[in-house]
Design an enzyme around this catalytic site. Structure first.
Site, short mmCIF file in Angstrom:
data_model
loop_
_atom_site.label_atom_id
_atom_site.label_comp_id
_atom_site.label_asym_id
_atom_site.label_seq_id
_atom_site.Cartn_x
_atom_site.Cartn_y
_atom_site.Cartn_z
N SER A 135 3.29 -46.72 -20.75
CA SER A 135 4.81 -46.04 -21.04
C SER A 135 5.69 -47.12 -21.48
CB SER A 135 5.29 -45.40 -19.76
OG SER A 135 6.40 -44.90 -19.80
N TYR A 148 7.70 -44.63 -10.72
CA TYR A 148 6.80 -44.38 -12.05
C TYR A 148 6.98 -45.54 -13.14
CZ TYR A 148 5.52 -42.15 -16.53
OH TYR A 148 5.04 -41.80 -17.58
N1 LIG Z 1 5.26 -37.16 -21.92
C1 LIG Z 1 5.92 -38.53 -21.94
O1 LIG Z 1 6.98 -38.48 -22.34
C2 LIG Z 1 5.03 -39.87 -21.47
C3 LIG Z 1 5.86 -40.85 -21.88
C4 LIG Z 1 5.11 -42.12 -21.62
C5 LIG Z 1 3.84 -41.85 -20.78
N2 LIG Z 1 3.39 -40.80 -20.79
C6 LIG Z 1 1.77 -40.81 -20.13
O2 LIG Z 1 0.91 -40.07 -21.08
C7 LIG Z 1 -0.12 -39.52 -20.16
C8 LIG Z 1 -0.35 -38.16 -20.34
O3 LIG Z 1 0.85 -37.32 -20.08
P1 LIG Z 1 1.36 -35.96 -21.00
O4 LIG Z 1 2.82 -36.51 -21.42
O5 LIG Z 1 0.45 -35.71 -22.11
O6 LIG Z 1 1.55 -35.01 -19.98
P2 LIG Z 1 0.68 -33.71 -19.50
O7 LIG Z 1 0.83 -32.54 -20.74
O8 LIG Z 1 1.23 -33.17 -18.06
O9 LIG Z 1 -0.88 -34.38 -19.28
C9 LIG Z 1 -1.38 -34.85 -18.13
C10 LIG Z 1 -2.77 -34.68 -18.23
O10 LIG Z 1 -3.50 -35.57 -17.16
C11 LIG Z 1 -4.33 -34.47 -16.29
N3 LIG Z 1 -4.51 -35.03 -15.27
C12 LIG Z 1 -3.49 -34.89 -14.11
N4 LIG Z 1 -3.94 -35.44 -12.99
C13 LIG Z 1 -5.30 -35.61 -13.17
C14 LIG Z 1 -6.44 -35.87 -12.25
N5 LIG Z 1 -6.32 -36.24 -10.90
N6 LIG Z 1 -7.62 -35.96 -12.73
C15 LIG Z 1 -7.80 -35.65 -14.17
N7 LIG Z 1 -6.81 -35.09 -15.03
C16 LIG Z 1 -5.71 -35.29 -14.75
C17 LIG Z 1 -3.83 -33.06 -16.62
O11 LIG Z 1 -4.61 -32.17 -16.59
P3 LIG Z 1 -5.00 -31.28 -15.27
O12 LIG Z 1 -3.69 -30.90 -14.70
O13 LIG Z 1 -5.67 -29.92 -15.89
O14 LIG Z 1 -5.94 -32.04 -14.36
C18 LIG Z 1 -3.35 -33.12 -18.21
O15 LIG Z 1 -4.42 -32.99 -19.02
C19 LIG Z 1 0.47 -39.87 -18.71
O16 LIG Z 1 -0.38 -41.14 -18.20
C20 LIG Z 1 1.64 -39.88 -18.63
O17 LIG Z 1 2.22 -40.84 -17.78
C21 LIG Z 1 3.81 -39.74 -21.04
#
Ligand SMILES: NC(=O)c1ccc[n+]([C@@H]2O[C@H](COP(=O)([O-])OP(=O)(O)OC[C@H]3O[C@@H](n4cnc5c(N)ncnc54)[C@H](OP(=O)(O)O)[C@@H]3O)[C@@H](O)[C@H]2O)c1
Length: 272
Positions: A135, A148
């Site tokens: 991130s 975080y």
């Molecule tokens: N959105 C942002 O602004 C942003 C910015 C920077 C970085 N990120 C990073 O991008 C990544 C993806 O996030 P996103 O924004 O796409 O959010 P999201 O839509 O909430 O996706 C998170 C994913 O992780 C899965 N997950 C969570 N805990 C898990 C576990 N214990 N085992 C397996 N799967 C798990 C969830 O699926 P299930 O609930 O089905 O397990 C979901 O598919 C994260 O690492 C986040 O920190 C996001």
């Protein structure tokens, strides 16, 4: 010899960045294992090229089995996108050990379990690619996102160490993609620390969270991150760090140039 990616595992593949990446890589012809606790992915399966699998990355035995099952079926696993994650918000002082552990469990320990399971295969193959989704928060300290930011900074640093440590083992490459604000389920799924409401930081915390949530819900499409992942997988040598979209890349550059004593008060003022 250049190794191309045919079979790939994406953790956190049920929604957001992981699901968008699964769809984009499948559209490019790859076979994508999209792993998540739900074990589903919305939308088309691209003629069977997206295979949803049920996996909690905190379950080490199941993570190893998932990787072995893929290799047994396809003969290889070419790459992994270490993406599964979640967030917690609150002042550092208000965050208790259980809450800090929650933040590190999936984003760090789960990520390391995934990497270890894949490395065993990559070492034997003499090649493999690992892209960690960290991130911009890893390099920009956002107020009330300290834990975080800490876990993402840890994973960014670990990714760079892994790139260095594994470079003599063959064509094994590590890269980290640092997204800025992306519209996903991440915002709704974020936990708030228990002490936040009654905390001496409560007013400032509420104001900062309004800005953070607005930035995320009006943020970029997950496809922008997916495209950055695809571009890296197509390259002969992956970059070490990638910050998608020029505005966030510029923020990354400024963070390197501006001294901490100037940048920290500016960042704080932006979230008040
Ligand atoms: N959105 C942002 O602004 C942003 C910015 C920077 C970085 N990120 C990073 O991008 C990544 C993806 O996030 P996103 O924004 O796409 O959010 P999201 O839509 O909430 O996706 C998170 C994913 O992780 C899965 N997950 C969570 N805990 C898990 C576990 N214990 N085992 C397996 N799967 C798990 C969830 O699926 P299930 O609930 O089905 O397990 C979901 O598919 C994260 O690492 C986040 O920190 C996001």
């Amino acid at each position: 010899m250049i190794h191309t990616t045919h079979t790939i595992l994406i953790t956190g593949g049920s929604s957001g960045i992981g699901a968008a990446t699964a769809r984009m890589l499948a559209a490019d012809g790859m076979t994508v294992y999209a792993a998540s606790r739900r074990g589903t992915i919305e939308g088309s399966d691209f003629d069977g090229r997206i295979i949803p699998v049920k996996l909690d990355v905190n379950d080490e035995a199941l993570t190893i089995k998932t990787v072995h099952d893929i290799v047994e079926k396809h003969g290889t696993l070419d790459a992994v996108v270490v993406n599964a994650g979640n967030g917690i918000a609150g002042s550092v002082e208000d965050s208790d050990d259980e809450e800090v552990r929650y933040q590190f469990e999936t984003c760090c320990f789960g990520a390391l379990k995934t990497i270890r399971a894949c490395m065993e295969v990559f070492r034997k193959q003499g090649y493999g690619r690992v892209i960690t989704i960290t991130s911009v928060a890893a390099i920009v300290p956002l107020p009330y996102q300290g834990i975080y930011s800490g876990v993402k900074a840890a994973m960014l640093s670990i990714t760079e160490n892994l790139r260095m440590e594994t470079s003599h083992l063959g064509d094994i490459q590590f890269c980290s993609v640092l997204p800025g604000d992306v519209r996903t389920e991440f915002t709704c799924a974020r936990k708030i620390v228990k002490k936040a409401a009654t905390s001496p930081y409560a007013d400032e915390f509420q104001r900062a969270m309004k800005v953070i949530e607005k930035d995320e819900t009006t943020g970029m499409s997950a496809n922008i991150i997916a495209r950055a992942v695809l571009r890296q997988l197509r390259r002969r040598r992956m970059s070490v760090r990638v910050i998608p979209r020029i505005d966030y890349a510029l923020v990354g550059l400024l963070m390197r140039l501006i001294p901490e004593c100037i940048k920290l008060p500016i960042i704080k003022a932006l979230y008040r």
